[in-house]
Write a protein that holds these residues in place. Structure first.
Motif, PDB file in Angstrom:
ATOM      1  N   GLU A 223      -6.525  -3.847 -10.428  1.00  0.00           N
ATOM      2  CA  GLU A 223      -7.575  -3.075 -10.581  1.00  0.00           C
ATOM      3  C   GLU A 223      -8.777  -3.344  -9.717  1.00  0.00           C
ATOM      4  OE1 GLU A 223     -10.803  -1.241 -13.581  1.00  0.00           O
ATOM      5  OE2 GLU A 223      -9.554  -3.100 -14.184  1.00  0.00           O
ATOM      6  N   GLU A 235     -13.308   5.982 -10.512  1.00  0.00           N
ATOM      7  CA  GLU A 235     -11.987   5.414 -11.278  1.00  0.00           C
ATOM      8  C   GLU A 235     -12.197   5.911 -12.733  1.00  0.00           C
ATOM      9  OE1 GLU A 235     -10.568   0.922 -12.733  1.00  0.00           O
ATOM     10  OE2 GLU A 235     -12.179   1.244 -11.338  1.00  0.00           O
ATOM     11  N   ARG A 237     -10.615   4.893 -16.319  1.00  0.00           N
ATOM     12  CA  ARG A 237     -10.038   3.642 -17.044  1.00  0.00           C
ATOM     13  C   ARG A 237      -9.619   4.373 -18.636  1.00  0.00           C
ATOM     14  NH1 ARG A 237     -12.672  -0.684 -18.269  1.00  0.00           N
ATOM     15  NH2 ARG A 237     -11.425  -2.202 -17.120  1.00  0.00           N
ATOM     16  N   HIS A 238      -8.260   3.876 -18.888  1.00  0.00           N
ATOM     17  CA  HIS A 238      -7.745   3.862 -20.015  1.00  0.00           C
ATOM     18  C   HIS A 238      -7.242   2.722 -20.540  1.00  0.00           C
ATOM     19  CE1 HIS A 238      -8.432   8.258 -20.389  1.00  0.00           C
ATOM     20  NE2 HIS A 238      -7.868   8.242 -19.348  1.00  0.00           N
ATOM     21  N   SER A 239      -6.624   2.313 -21.582  1.00  0.00           N
ATOM     22  CA  SER A 239      -6.351   0.888 -22.122  1.00  0.00           C
ATOM     23  C   SER A 239      -5.357   0.452 -21.408  1.00  0.00           C
ATOM     24  CB  SER A 239      -5.745   1.304 -23.814  1.00  0.00           C
ATOM     25  OG  SER A 239      -4.758   2.007 -23.652  1.00  0.00           O
ATOM     26  N   THR A 241      -3.968   2.066 -18.254  1.00  0.00           N
ATOM     27  CA  THR A 241      -3.802   2.696 -17.114  1.00  0.00           C
ATOM     28  C   THR A 241      -5.020   2.783 -16.243  1.00  0.00           C
ATOM     29  OG1 THR A 241      -4.308   4.935 -17.724  1.00  0.00           O
ATOM     30  CG2 THR A 241      -1.855   4.370 -17.610  1.00  0.00           C
ATOM     31  N   ARG A 242      -5.374   2.700 -14.895  1.00  0.00           N
ATOM     32  CA  ARG A 242      -6.340   2.953 -14.258  1.00  0.00           C
ATOM     33  C   ARG A 242      -6.147   3.915 -13.219  1.00  0.00           C
ATOM     34  NH1 ARG A 242      -7.266   0.168 -17.932  1.00  0.00           N
ATOM     35  NH2 ARG A 242      -8.342  -2.083 -17.952  1.00  0.00           N
ATOM     36  N   THR A 252      -2.710   5.607  -9.505  1.00  0.00           N
ATOM     37  CA  THR A 252      -2.516   5.281 -10.670  1.00  0.00           C
ATOM     38  C   THR A 252      -1.843   3.911 -11.017  1.00  0.00           C
ATOM     39  OG1 THR A 252      -2.552   7.726 -11.555  1.00  0.00           O
ATOM     40  CG2 THR A 252      -1.867   5.642 -13.249  1.00  0.00           C
TER      41      THR A 252
END
Length: 325
Positions: A223, A235, A237-239, A241-242, A252
């Motif tokens: 990242e 950007e 942001r998820h737990s 995925t970026r 992604t």
């Protein structure tokens, strides 16, 4: 994001057999021109022979998907291939040969990992500005190079100028121009009047996304790398995925443990690896109709997209999604 980068310029698949690869992608509904095979006299007075790498492009509205293969001695050239003679003064020949062989060696290293997607190039309207920004950020690269690339026009295949740079790994023992996931860089093209952009039977419009799968523990570092490459891209942001947003295209990053939820049924051939790219289409019903008629295995996603698995598309999943236009 800084104004030196736009969206996606192209993604590239490194393939074992160009003839088989073209057949596979035509079956998926893409129109592909004959592949270009460069030839060069490797010594003064010697006959020209195919060298380096051969490629063809799936031309889309703004960008493209590349199929590229390493040219090996004695390998047959497809009957439909365009032979592209390279001419260079004798004093420039050693440098050109070194560049050609270096690029072929990197592609061979990619192919030794797996057949599939190994190339991600971002678009730039000012590659010198992009290079300067990367320098300031401490990102190593091989400098800006000028090349000729084949373009299909109404008058046939033409070689036109392009400029590009490739990002280097932080690992000093890694080959130049090759990151753990493959070749990543920036390209700037001169607009070409009369360039042919064919209609595709699967109603493809544009390349709008790509997906990189990484080990869970490597996600923060990757990242950080891509945030630096892209110079402040938006950007999400998820737990696990970026997602970086570049104009109306995305890159992604997905942790390996989350891939079964993001791309059900897919398993990365290695880590890190590009595992999918997304194509926008005019008519998703037409896309599905073509794929079903061609007996291509595919599944429907929750958002209406159609996914062709990596097993049907030379090692990388192809995600077709309805265009937002």
């Amino acid at each position: 994001m800084g104004n030196d980068l736009g969206g996606l310029h192209h993604v590239g698949l490194v393939v074992e057999d160009m003839t088989a690869a073209i057949s596979t992608y035509r079956r998926l509904g893409f129109a592909l021109p004959p592949p270009a095979y460069p030839t060069l006299s490797t010594a003064p007075g010697a006959p020209a022979r195919p060298v380096g790498a051969a490629n063809t492009h799936i031309y889309l509205r703004r960008n493209f998907v590349e199929l590229v293969t390493v040219i090996r001695d004695g390998q047959p050239i497809p009957d439909e291939a365009h032979v592209v003679p390279l001419k260079v003064p004798a004093d420039k020949l050693p440098a050109l040969l070194a560049a050609v062989r270096g690029a072929a060696a990197n592609l061979t290293a990619c192919l030794d990992r797996f057949q599939g997607m190994h190339i991600l190039i971002f678009d730039s309207s000012d590659i010198d500005c992009a290079a300067a920004r990367l320098d300031t950020a401490g990102v190593g690269h091989g400098g800006v190079h000028a090349v000729q690339r084949p373009i299909e026009t109404a008058d046939g295949t033409q070689m036109v100028p392009a400029r590009y740079l490739e990002i280097n790994s932080d690992d000093p023992t890694a080959p130049r121009g090759l990151l753990p996931e493959g070749r990543v860089g920036v390209a700037e093209n001169t607009p070409v009047a009369g360039q042919q952009r064919p209609e595709h039977a699967n109603s493809a419009i544009d390349l709008v996304g790509c997906m990189l799968c990484v080990p869970d523990e490597a996600l923060p570092d990757v990242e950080h790398r891509y945030a630096t490459y892209l110079g402040g891209a938006t950007e999400v942001r998820h737990s696990s995925t970026r997602t970086f947003e570049l104009d109306d295209t995305t890159v992604t990053l997905v942790a390996a443990s989350a891939l079964p939820n993001v791309l059900p049924g897919e398993c990365p051939p290695a880590l890190p690896a590009f595992v999918g790219y997304t194509i926008s289409v005019h008519d998703i019903v037409q896309t599905e109709h073509h794929l079903r008629a061609a007996a291509v295995t595919c599944t429907k996603g929750h958002a209406g997209e159609i996914v062709v698995p990596a097993s049907e598309a030379l090692g990388v999943a192809v995600i077709f999604q309805p265009s937002a236009d």
